[in-house]
Design a protein around this motif. Structure first.
Motif, PDB file in Angstrom:
ATOM      1  N   LEU A   8       0.818  -1.212   0.000  1.00  0.00           N
ATOM      2  CA  LEU A   8       0.000   0.000   0.000  1.00  0.00           C
ATOM      3  C   LEU A   8       0.857   1.270   0.000  1.00  0.00           C
ATOM      4  N   ILE A   9       1.981   1.227   0.696  1.00  0.00           N
ATOM      5  CA  ILE A   9       2.905   2.371   0.706  1.00  0.00           C
ATOM      6  C   ILE A   9       3.461   2.611  -0.693  1.00  0.00           C
ATOM      7  N   VAL A  10       3.859   1.543  -1.356  1.00  0.00           N
ATOM      8  CA  VAL A  10       4.398   1.668  -2.715  1.00  0.00           C
ATOM      9  C   VAL A  10       3.290   2.068  -3.683  1.00  0.00           C
ATOM     10  N   LEU A  13       2.931   5.734  -3.523  1.00  0.00           N
ATOM     11  CA  LEU A  13       4.037   6.391  -4.222  1.00  0.00           C
ATOM     12  C   LEU A  13       3.791   6.391  -5.729  1.00  0.00           C
ATOM     13  N   VAL A  14       3.400   5.248  -6.275  1.00  0.00           N
ATOM     14  CA  VAL A  14       3.124   5.155  -7.717  1.00  0.00           C
ATOM     15  C   VAL A  14       1.950   6.056  -8.081  1.00  0.00           C
ATOM     16  N   ASP A  15       0.928   6.083  -7.246  1.00  0.00           N
ATOM     17  CA  ASP A  15      -0.214   6.967  -7.487  1.00  0.00           C
ATOM     18  C   ASP A  15       0.233   8.430  -7.498  1.00  0.00           C
ATOM     19  N   ASP A  16       1.138   8.796  -6.591  1.00  0.00           N
ATOM     20  CA  ASP A  16       1.668  10.160  -6.574  1.00  0.00           C
ATOM     21  C   ASP A  16       2.406  10.493  -7.873  1.00  0.00           C
ATOM     22  N   LEU A 140      11.157  -0.872  -9.037  1.00  0.00           N
ATOM     23  CA  LEU A 140       9.829  -1.486  -9.135  1.00  0.00           C
ATOM     24  C   LEU A 140       9.568  -2.099 -10.501  1.00  0.00           C
ATOM     25  N   SER A 141      10.611  -2.296 -11.279  1.00  0.00           N
ATOM     26  CA  SER A 141      10.433  -2.792 -12.649  1.00  0.00           C
ATOM     27  C   SER A 141       9.740  -4.151 -12.718  1.00  0.00           C
TER      28      SER A 141
END
Length: 168
Positions: A8-10, A13-16, A140-141
């Motif tokens: 959820l934290i990551v 970050l991706v959503d940001d 995150l690839s």
């Protein structure tokens, strides 16, 4: 070991990153230099329209896939696989905390405050945050869609490199 909270934290970050890309494509998105001069993130109207279309394609496809995956909603990439991938990439424990601290120091809260609430972002802060996000997205690839998000963000950086930091 990574867990669901790390996912959820990551995901946030991706959503940001996606929100920053969408904001950058807006006609009223502006960056300010050290002398107070404000200019559009993408001053060339044709390029801005092309970028806006590319961002919307990304949001509908790779962005949605990455967010779905990081929410544990992908049948092709189940939550256990995501958690393992995050653990392998150091998105847990002390490594995650350090990465997030660096991204925060690079201006995440300041940039996201403007992206969500309006205003102008300092050009240097914006470029510093984009650079810090490179390492995060590169790690995150293994997450479906993350590489396409990183690539579009890097293309935005290339455009910003063509613009001077400050006016004479």
């Amino acid at each position: 070991m990574a867990d669901y909270d790390d996912m959820l934290i990551v995901r946030q970050l991706v959503d940001d990153v996606i929100l920053v890309l969408r904001w950058s494509a807006q006609p009223d998105a502006t960056l300010g230099d050290d002398s107070g001069v404000e200019r559009a993130v993408l001053p060339d109207e044709d390029l801005r329209r092309q970028f806006a279309s590319a961002v919307e394609q990304l949001v509908a496809n790779q962005g949605a896939e990455a967010l779905r995956t990081l929410s544990g909603e992908s049948r092709e990439f189940p939550a256990d696989t995501v958690i393992d991938a995050l653990g392998s990439a150091g998105w847990d424990g002390a490594m995650r905390d350090f990465k997030l601290a660096v991204i925060e120091r690079a201006g995440r809260s300041e940039v996201m405050g403007v992206v969500r609430g309006g205003g102008t972002i300092g050009r240097r802060i914006f470029r510093t945050l984009l650079a810090a996000l490179n390492a995060a997205l590169a790690s995150l690839s293994a997450i479906p869609g993350a590489s396409a998000i990183q690539e579009l963000k890097e293309f935005l950086e290339k455009v910003l490199e063509q613009e001077p930091d400050e006016q004479p």
